[in-house]
Design an enzyme around this catalytic site. Structure first.
Site, PDB file in Angstrom:
ATOM      1  N   MET B   1       0.835  -1.203   0.000  1.00 58.89           N
ATOM      2  CA  MET B   1       0.000   0.000   0.000  1.00 58.89           C
ATOM      3  C   MET B   1       0.868   1.251   0.000  1.00 58.89           C
ATOM      4  O   MET B   1       1.543   1.486  -0.960  1.00 58.89           O
ATOM      5  CB  MET B   1      -0.954  -0.041   1.190  1.00 58.89           C
ATOM      6  CG  MET B   1      -2.048  -1.084   0.995  1.00 58.89           C
ATOM      7  SD  MET B   1      -3.568  -0.684   1.820  1.00 58.89           S
ATOM      8  CE  MET B   1      -3.158  -1.020   3.517  1.00 58.89           C
ATOM      9  N   CYS B   2       0.897   2.040   1.041  1.00 59.21           N
ATOM     10  CA  CYS B   2       1.470   3.380   1.147  1.00 59.21           C
ATOM     11  C   CYS B   2       0.339   4.385   1.002  1.00 59.21           C
ATOM     12  O   CYS B   2      -0.631   4.141   0.301  1.00 59.21           O
ATOM     13  CB  CYS B   2       2.530   3.738   0.093  1.00 59.21           C
ATOM     14  SG  CYS B   2       4.074   2.828   0.282  1.00 59.21           S
TER      15      CYS B   2
END
Lengths: 225, 298
Positions: B1-2
């Protein structure tokens, strides 16, 4: 009408209240306020209730829905109505990617645009999008109807099985094994019914139908690599 | 993700609140990536001056006398403002390149986070809430800024591996995704004398844009060509001295939501990040299209 404040109640408690409703419930109308883009709002509901969400939602709103009529007065994040079984989910604004993914039944109505992968692997759900849809929509779609009143992005219906795709506007490109097909009277009837249900005044005759050419290896083993 | 957040202000009266708004946006994205967090803030308070943001693990020892040492080395006075593990060194714009070269020689424990006329970069391992409060980001003013919270995939969880990456004056880039051709591209860019400090894939993307810009491309053109030359998944948000850009790869599975009003342009990995912005209910909210470059300039 019972009003639930998501920020005050928290997601688990809110979903628990909705999931505890049964076929016999007298509390038919629910309103969710302060959604603030939260994830997994009103997932796994299995009762004939009406749920209105006042604002925009994050990932997976209305996922796995059975029977309920869920209405989002805003836009929806990725995976809205994912794996819906029955009932309806209506989005007043736009929907993010993979709206209605793997849905088995029910009706998903998106009044704005849907992003990429709308109806990916749909298995019986009906999806009506008033606006446009993004690329790779109806990828590996198995059954059900996808109606698009605007345009479709690249690779529509790639590796499609038996779902029906109806597009009124332009299709940027068709995916592997997806072709335009003849619009027969029974298709116009299906389309008329879906447009009416979705509150859309487009005419069935303005649409083109797309579906599987049935030439991929799973239909014709000689076409396997 | 991030998780990525970005804010580009059109209304000058909001500039004093930039740090606070960006901090809140970034904290909302914590569960997209709890490994490390960083923020780039653009503010050009002093004309003709340039800033280098540096980091050290033992700031009390490592920053002691750093301004004087650097000042002697480059023959001009250097001002130092310490914030936790970071320090902003301010010097005349004309001395920036010399100062960068001298800093790299001076002491190996001093790590360079960013440099430019207006950019300051603060990034550390830890949760966004901790990182923004350590550096008191909420009190910072600025014209635009970008924040990132990281879930590491392509390189170690370190300060140097945190985003934003700054590879040339006032440029920065943050990334959600992963690049698959970063090793070959890093070798190519190093042969072109582009300096790359880490084994991180995102730094290569930042360095790629630097290389394109140095060879005469506009930022828009550099972002367009990244769509051909970078292989992998990416949603990028980039900052320049007076601009702010967004691009997603053609598959676009990394989420992105944008909002625009007369007062600002905002970016969030999710709509959640934008809900506290002023007049968000009246904003135009949309998802940036795949393989399409978006750019705003002051």
């Amino acid at each position: 009408m019972e009003k639930l404040d998501l920020q005050a109640l928290g997601l688990r408690a809110l979903n628990e209240k909705l999931q505890n409703q049964t076929d016999e419930t007298n509390q038919k109308d629910w309103e969710i306020i302060n959604p603030r883009g939260s994830h997994a709002i009103a997932v796994g509901v299995d009762a004939p209730i009406n749920v209105t969400v006042r604002g925009s939602t994050g990932y997976y709103c209305g996922g796995m829905n059975k029977q309920a009529h869920i209405h989002v007065d805003g836009s929806a994040g990725p995976g809205v109505a994912e794996n819906m079984m029955s009932g309806t989910v209506t989005i007043d604004g736009d929907a993010s990617q993979y709206a209605g993914a793997t849905g088995h039944g029910g009706t998903l109505v998106i009044k704005g645009n849907a992003a990429s992968r709308c109806g990916i692997s749909m298995k019986g759900i009906d999806i009506v999008v008033h606006g446009n849809i993004g690329h790779m929509s109806a990828f590996m779609a198995q059954s059900g109807n996808l109606v698009v009143c605007g345009d479709a992005g690249d690779a529509l219906g790639d590796s499609i099985y038996e779902a029906r795709l109806f597009v009124r506007g332009a299709v940027k490109s068709l995916g592997a094994d997806c072709i335009e097909k003849e619009m027969r009277p029974e298709h116009l009837d299906i389309l008329r019914d879906l447009l009416e249900k979705a509150g859309c005044d487009a005419k069935p005759e303005e649409f083109k139908r797309y579906g599987s050419a049935r030439q991929l290896y799973n239909f014709k083993i000689d076409n396997a690599y | 993700m991030c998780g990525i957040v970005g804010l580009f202000l059109k209304d000058k009266s909001l500039e004093a609140d930039l740090g606070r708004m960006l901090s809140e946006m970034l904290v909302t994205m914590t569960d997209r990536g709890p490994d490390s967090a960083g923020i780039a803030v653009y503010n050009a308070h002093q004309a003709g001056q340039a800033k280098i943001t540096v980091q050290a693990d033992n700031p009390q020892v490592d920053f002691d006398g750093l301004d004087k040492k650097l000042g002697v080395a480059i023959g001009t006075s250097v001002k130092m403002d310490i914030r936790d593990t970071h320090a902003v060194l301010t010097m005349p714009q004309a001395s920036l390149d010399t100062a960068m070269a001298e800093l790299r020689q001076l002491d190996p424990v001093i790590r360079i986070m960013g440099r430019g006329e207006s950019i300051e970069i603060y990034k550390e391992v830890g949760l966004p809430e901790t990182v923004v409060s350590r550096f008191d980001i909420a009190k910072m003013s600025g014209t635009h800024g970008i924040g990132h919270t990281r879930m590491a995939t392509e390189s170690a969880v370190t300060t140097m591996g945190a985003h934003p990456f700054n590879t040339d004056s006032d440029q920065c880039l943050v990334h959600n995704g992963s690049l698959s051709n970063h090793n070959s591209l890093r070798r190519k860019l190093r042969r072109e004398n582009i300096r790359i400090e880490t084994e991180n894939d995102t730094e290569v993307a930042a360095a790629y844009l630097t290389w394109k810009l140095q060879n005469g491309s506009s930022l828009g053109e550099a972002l367009e060509s990244s769509l051909n030359d970078l292989d992998g998944f990416f949603t990028f948000v980039v900052g320049t001295k007076d601009g702010f850009g967004v691009v997603r790869d053609p598959i676009a599975c990394k989420p992105a939501v944008m909002a625009e009003t007369d007062s600002y342009v905002a970016f969030g990995s999710e709509y959640r990040a934008l809900v506290n912005l002023p007049n968000i209910e009246q904003a135009r909210v949309w998802e940036p299209e795949p393989a399409t470059v978006y750019f705003w300039n002051h």
